[in-house]
Design an enzyme around this catalytic site. Structure first.
Site, short mmCIF file in Angstrom:
data_model
loop_
_atom_site.label_atom_id
_atom_site.label_comp_id
_atom_site.label_asym_id
_atom_site.label_seq_id
_atom_site.Cartn_x
_atom_site.Cartn_y
_atom_site.Cartn_z
N GLY A 87 0.83 -1.20 0.00
CA GLY A 87 0.00 0.00 0.00
C GLY A 87 0.86 1.24 0.00
O GLY A 87 2.01 1.21 -0.43
N CYS A 88 0.31 2.32 0.47
CA CYS A 88 1.02 3.59 0.53
C CYS A 88 2.35 3.40 1.27
O CYS A 88 2.38 2.92 2.40
CB CYS A 88 0.16 4.64 1.23
SG CYS A 88 1.02 6.19 1.54
N PHE A 89 3.43 3.79 0.64
CA PHE A 89 4.74 3.48 1.22
C PHE A 89 5.08 4.25 2.48
O PHE A 89 5.96 3.86 3.23
CB PHE A 89 5.87 3.59 0.19
CG PHE A 89 5.92 4.80 -0.70
CD1 PHE A 89 5.47 6.05 -0.33
CD2 PHE A 89 6.46 4.67 -1.97
CE1 PHE A 89 5.56 7.15 -1.18
CE2 PHE A 89 6.57 5.75 -2.83
CZ PHE A 89 6.11 7.00 -2.43
N TRP A 90 4.37 5.33 2.79
CA TRP A 90 4.69 6.10 3.99
C TRP A 90 4.53 5.27 5.26
O TRP A 90 5.41 5.24 6.10
CB TRP A 90 3.82 7.35 4.10
CG TRP A 90 3.98 8.35 3.01
CD1 TRP A 90 5.05 8.52 2.17
CD2 TRP A 90 3.02 9.34 2.64
NE1 TRP A 90 4.81 9.56 1.31
CE2 TRP A 90 3.57 10.08 1.57
CE3 TRP A 90 1.76 9.66 3.10
CZ2 TRP A 90 2.90 11.13 0.97
CZ3 TRP A 90 1.09 10.71 2.49
CH2 TRP A 90 1.65 11.44 1.44
#
Length: 154
Positions: free
Chosen positions: A9-12
């Site tokens: 998912g979102c890498f953050w």
């Protein structure tokens, strides 16, 4: 030092889950698994490059095992949703393990089978060779940490 690369998912948020582990010496967010050389965030968001948002983890195997990294990976996202994590939809948000050697491939596949017992739906995580990691723009690196946040979960 060894490398491991995960898309969840979102890498953050994914980066943050690995960054704090003892034995992880560095993390970098970026793009892997697509056809375009040197993709930008804007390129990846079009859905036409086939890159996944990933975290490249550099770790000391004497302090943290690849198995432990895989445990964090499985617990940190829903590996049963194709091209989606929470409100984020698109191929860049797919669940993926990019292995760097034959041992990682074997361990990742066994880990996937073991993790399947924890999910009613089939795990759709792809397990493929790591080829070229393209580091994301600097403003994406340690995005949450720079803002004093621990996660971006809704």
């Amino acid at each position: 030092m060894e490398k491991a690369t995960f898309g969840a998912g979102c890498f953050w948020g994914v980066e943050e889950s690995f960054r704090k582990l003892k034995g992880v010496t560095s993390t970098a967010v970026g793009y892997e698994g697509g056809q375009l050389a040197k993709p930008t965030y804007e390129d990846v968001c079009t859905g036409r490059t086939n890159h996944a948002e990933v975290v490249e983890v550099t770790y000391d195997p004497a302090q943290v095992s690849y198995d432990t990294l895989l445990e964090v990976f499985w617990k940190g996202h829903n590996p049963t949703t194709l091209n989606r994590q929470g409100p984020d939809v698109g191929t860049q948000y797919r669940s993926a393990i990019f292995f760097h050697n034959a041992e990682q491939e074997k361990t990742a596949k066994a880990s996937k089978q073991k993790a399947q017992k924890n999910f009613a739906r089939e795990i759709v995580t792809e397990i493929t060779p790591a080829l070229t990691f393209w580091k994301a723009e600097e403003y994406h690196q340690q995005y949450l940490a720079k803002r004093g946040l621990d996660s971006c979960h809704f």
